[in-house]
Design an enzyme around this catalytic site. Sequence first.
Site, PDB file in Angstrom:
ATOM      1  N   LYS A  60       0.838  -1.209   0.000  1.00 40.54           N
ATOM      2  CA  LYS A  60       0.000   0.000   0.000  1.00 40.54           C
ATOM      3  C   LYS A  60       0.872   1.257   0.000  1.00 40.54           C
ATOM      4  CE  LYS A  60      -4.078  -2.117   2.010  1.00 40.54           C
ATOM      5  NZ  LYS A  60      -3.509  -3.471   2.317  1.00 40.54           N
ATOM      6  N   VAL A  61       1.675   1.348  -1.039  1.00 39.25           N
ATOM      7  CA  VAL A  61       2.655   2.429  -1.166  1.00 39.25           C
ATOM      8  C   VAL A  61       1.937   3.772  -1.080  1.00 39.25           C
ATOM      9  CG1 VAL A  61       4.498   3.362  -2.587  1.00 39.25           C
ATOM     10  CG2 VAL A  61       4.023   0.896  -2.624  1.00 39.25           C
ATOM     11  N   ALA A  62       2.432   4.635  -0.202  1.00 37.83           N
ATOM     12  CA  ALA A  62       1.726   5.904   0.051  1.00 37.83           C
ATOM     13  C   ALA A  62       2.708   6.941   0.581  1.00 37.83           C
ATOM     14  CB  ALA A  62       0.580   5.695   1.038  1.00 37.83           C
ATOM     15  N   THR A  67      10.249   8.517  -2.866  1.00 37.78           N
ATOM     16  CA  THR A  67      10.244   7.347  -1.983  1.00 37.78           C
ATOM     17  C   THR A  67       9.447   6.206  -2.596  1.00 37.78           C
ATOM     18  OG1 THR A  67      10.435   8.796  -0.060  1.00 37.78           O
ATOM     19  CG2 THR A  67       9.695   6.544   0.347  1.00 37.78           C
ATOM     20  N   SER A 113     -11.828  -2.854   2.825  1.00 37.84           N
ATOM     21  CA  SER A 113     -12.785  -3.797   3.408  1.00 37.84           C
ATOM     22  C   SER A 113     -13.009  -3.623   4.902  1.00 37.84           C
ATOM     23  CB  SER A 113     -12.290  -5.237   3.153  1.00 37.84           C
ATOM     24  OG  SER A 113     -11.002  -5.431   3.725  1.00 37.84           O
ATOM     25  N   ILE A 165     -12.848 -11.624   2.240  1.00 41.20           N
ATOM     26  CA  ILE A 165     -13.498 -12.936   2.241  1.00 41.20           C
ATOM     27  C   ILE A 165     -13.224 -13.641   3.568  1.00 41.20           C
ATOM     28  CG2 ILE A 165     -13.453 -15.239   1.180  1.00 41.20           C
ATOM     29  CD1 ILE A 165     -14.814 -13.228  -0.574  1.00 41.20           C
ATOM     30  N   GLN A 168     -13.570 -11.515   7.333  1.00 44.95           N
ATOM     31  CA  GLN A 168     -14.205 -10.199   7.274  1.00 44.95           C
ATOM     32  C   GLN A 168     -15.639 -10.253   6.753  1.00 44.95           C
ATOM     33  OE1 GLN A 168     -10.843  -8.049   5.184  1.00 44.95           O
ATOM     34  NE2 GLN A 168     -11.264  -6.563   6.792  1.00 44.95           N
ATOM     35  N   GLY A 170     -17.049 -11.459   3.847  1.00 51.48           N
ATOM     36  CA  GLY A 170     -17.421 -11.466   2.440  1.00 51.48           C
ATOM     37  C   GLY A 170     -17.741 -12.861   1.929  1.00 51.48           C
ATOM     38  N   ARG A 187      -6.609 -16.134   6.319  1.00 44.59           N
ATOM     39  CA  ARG A 187      -6.738 -17.014   7.481  1.00 44.59           C
ATOM     40  C   ARG A 187      -7.553 -18.271   7.226  1.00 44.59           C
ATOM     41  NH1 ARG A 187      -8.492 -12.341  11.551  1.00 44.59           N
ATOM     42  NH2 ARG A 187      -8.837 -11.299   9.542  1.00 44.59           N
TER      43      ARG A 187
END
EC number: 4.1.1.23
Length: 219
Positions: A60-62, A67, A113, A165, A168, A170, A187
């Site tokens: 999740k590059v931010a 950078t 999600s 899924i 969570q 879904g 999981r």
Amino acid sequence: MDKRIIVALDVKEKKKAIDIAESLSDIVFAFKINWPLVLYSSPEVIGEISQYGKVICDFKVADIPYTNSLITERVRDLGAWGIISHSFLGEESLKSVVNAAKGMHVFSVVAMSHPGSDMINSNAMQLMKLSIECGVYGFVAPANKIDDLRMIRSATDRVIISPGIGAQGGDPYTAVLNGSDYLIVGRSVYESDKPELEVSKLQQTAERAIEDRERLKNS
């Protein structure tokens, strides 16, 4: 039928991650790894896992463009097939990821999600438009928020990969029917006594949903 399951290796032990990848290498589309596995082992785990299949780095590059470029270049050089980037930082930051990827597949987060993600999800269409302009390969959109997923699918034919899924809430069939191309599952697979069987069941469900989706589209 194409493989439709991406297994999230959300563990911190390198041996466990490699054992899972080795056992599932023939039946999954890709493996997704996150910061914990890298931080508890080493960046080289990206290449080690990639011996068993495609690796998508869910980093999740931010950050600022420079950078972002450094992170993306390193992930690419280590052998990843894909990388996940946030899009809310704007055009220059996202473009820096796309430009540094040089053939590696970039997925842009346009909706999430987890509870509390409404601030991002309410801007999904704007983030998607920006992401398309930047040249991303595909999108991350939640399997457990069907209205958001359906809206995103209605606006693009690019690849959608979906977390959310199992743990969570879904439903895999509903997610694929409403637009997801690949399901991200963690999981419920790696904590299962029979992970291969769990993946096979999910794959069968996804195939059935794809068939029904195509039938509805052509009716």
